[in-house]
Design a protein around this motif. Structure first.
Motif, PDB file in Angstrom:
ATOM      1  N   GLY A   1       0.790  -1.217   0.000  1.00 38.20           N
ATOM      2  CA  GLY A   1       0.000   0.000   0.000  1.00 38.20           C
ATOM      3  C   GLY A   1       0.823   1.269   0.000  1.00 38.20           C
ATOM      4  O   GLY A   1       0.270   2.368  -0.030  1.00 38.20           O
ATOM      5  N   ARG A   2       2.114   1.163   0.024  1.00 40.41           N
ATOM      6  CA  ARG A   2       2.969   2.343   0.028  1.00 40.41           C
ATOM      7  C   ARG A   2       3.126   2.865  -1.386  1.00 40.41           C
ATOM      8  O   ARG A   2       3.330   2.102  -2.328  1.00 40.41           O
ATOM      9  N   ARG A   3       3.027   4.173  -1.538  1.00 41.41           N
ATOM     10  CA  ARG A   3       3.237   4.823  -2.830  1.00 41.41           C
ATOM     11  C   ARG A   3       4.300   5.891  -2.643  1.00 41.41           C
ATOM     12  O   ARG A   3       4.179   6.732  -1.767  1.00 41.41           O
ATOM     13  N   THR A   4       5.323   5.840  -3.468  1.00 41.52           N
ATOM     14  CA  THR A   4       6.437   6.764  -3.337  1.00 41.52           C
ATOM     15  C   THR A   4       6.675   7.463  -4.660  1.00 41.52           C
ATOM     16  O   THR A   4       6.673   6.839  -5.712  1.00 41.52           O
ATOM     17  N   THR A   5       6.883   8.769  -4.598  1.00 47.41           N
ATOM     18  CA  THR A   5       7.299   9.562  -5.747  1.00 47.41           C
ATOM     19  C   THR A   5       8.653  10.152  -5.397  1.00 47.41           C
ATOM     20  O   THR A   5       8.812  10.748  -4.332  1.00 47.41           O
ATOM     21  N   SER A   6       9.635   9.985  -6.268  1.00 42.40           N
ATOM     22  CA  SER A   6      10.970  10.491  -5.981  1.00 42.40           C
ATOM     23  C   SER A   6      11.582  11.080  -7.241  1.00 42.40           C
ATOM     24  O   SER A   6      11.187  10.750  -8.363  1.00 42.40           O
TER      25      SER A   6
ATOM     26  N   THR B   1       6.385   9.962   0.344  1.00 43.59           N
ATOM     27  CA  THR B   1       5.807   8.633   0.540  1.00 43.59           C
ATOM     28  C   THR B   1       4.441   8.766   1.178  1.00 43.59           C
ATOM     29  O   THR B   1       4.262   9.520   2.135  1.00 43.59           O
ATOM     30  N   THR B   2       3.472   8.041   0.626  1.00 45.58           N
ATOM     31  CA  THR B   2       2.133   8.012   1.207  1.00 45.58           C
ATOM     32  C   THR B   2       1.700   6.559   1.337  1.00 45.58           C
ATOM     33  O   THR B   2       2.252   5.672   0.697  1.00 45.58           O
ATOM     34  N   HIS B   3       0.714   6.328   2.173  1.00 47.03           N
ATOM     35  CA  HIS B   3       0.156   4.994   2.353  1.00 47.03           C
ATOM     36  C   HIS B   3      -1.298   5.025   1.917  1.00 47.03           C
ATOM     37  O   HIS B   3      -1.983   6.025   2.077  1.00 47.03           O
ATOM     38  N   SER B   4      -1.772   3.911   1.392  1.00 47.02           N
ATOM     39  CA  SER B   4      -3.163   3.832   0.963  1.00 47.02           C
ATOM     40  C   SER B   4      -4.072   3.675   2.171  1.00 47.02           C
ATOM     41  O   SER B   4      -3.623   3.749   3.310  1.00 47.02           O
ATOM     42  N   GLY B   5      -5.333   3.392   1.953  1.00 49.09           N
ATOM     43  CA  GLY B   5      -6.314   3.271   3.023  1.00 49.09           C
ATOM     44  C   GLY B   5      -6.059   2.112   3.959  1.00 49.09           C
ATOM     45  O   GLY B   5      -6.622   2.050   5.038  1.00 49.09           O
TER      46      GLY B   5
END
Length: 75
Positions: free
Chosen positions: A42-47, A59-63
């Motif tokens: 569920g982790r989403r990362t933009t770099s 970094t963000t996490h989903s629900g």
């Protein structure tokens, strides 16, 4: 020293499949410009690499959230 497993496969130009012992992820983007990673946890990362010794990451996490397991022993 703990044993680790990590492997990365190039699926298409600019797309990689990353595997480790507990999860998998897909990364899109190249060396220049932003990269986006979506993980099975569920982790989403933009770099993005910036000029010089700098880099940027968000970094963000989903629900999905991890819940603490409660022990019902002793009740």
């Amino acid at each position: 020293m703990p044993l680790t497993f990590r492997k990365s496969f190039r699926i298409l130009p600019g797309v990689r499949l990353n595997l480790n012992r507990r999860s998998w992820s897909i990364t899109t983007g190249g060396r220049h410009g932003p990269r986006r990673t979506h993980s099975s946890t569920g982790r989403r990362t933009t770099s993005m690499d910036l000029p010089g010794p700098f880099g940027w990451r968000r970094t963000t996490h989903s629900g999905r959230t991890r819940r603490n397991r409660r022990s019902w022993m002793g009740r």
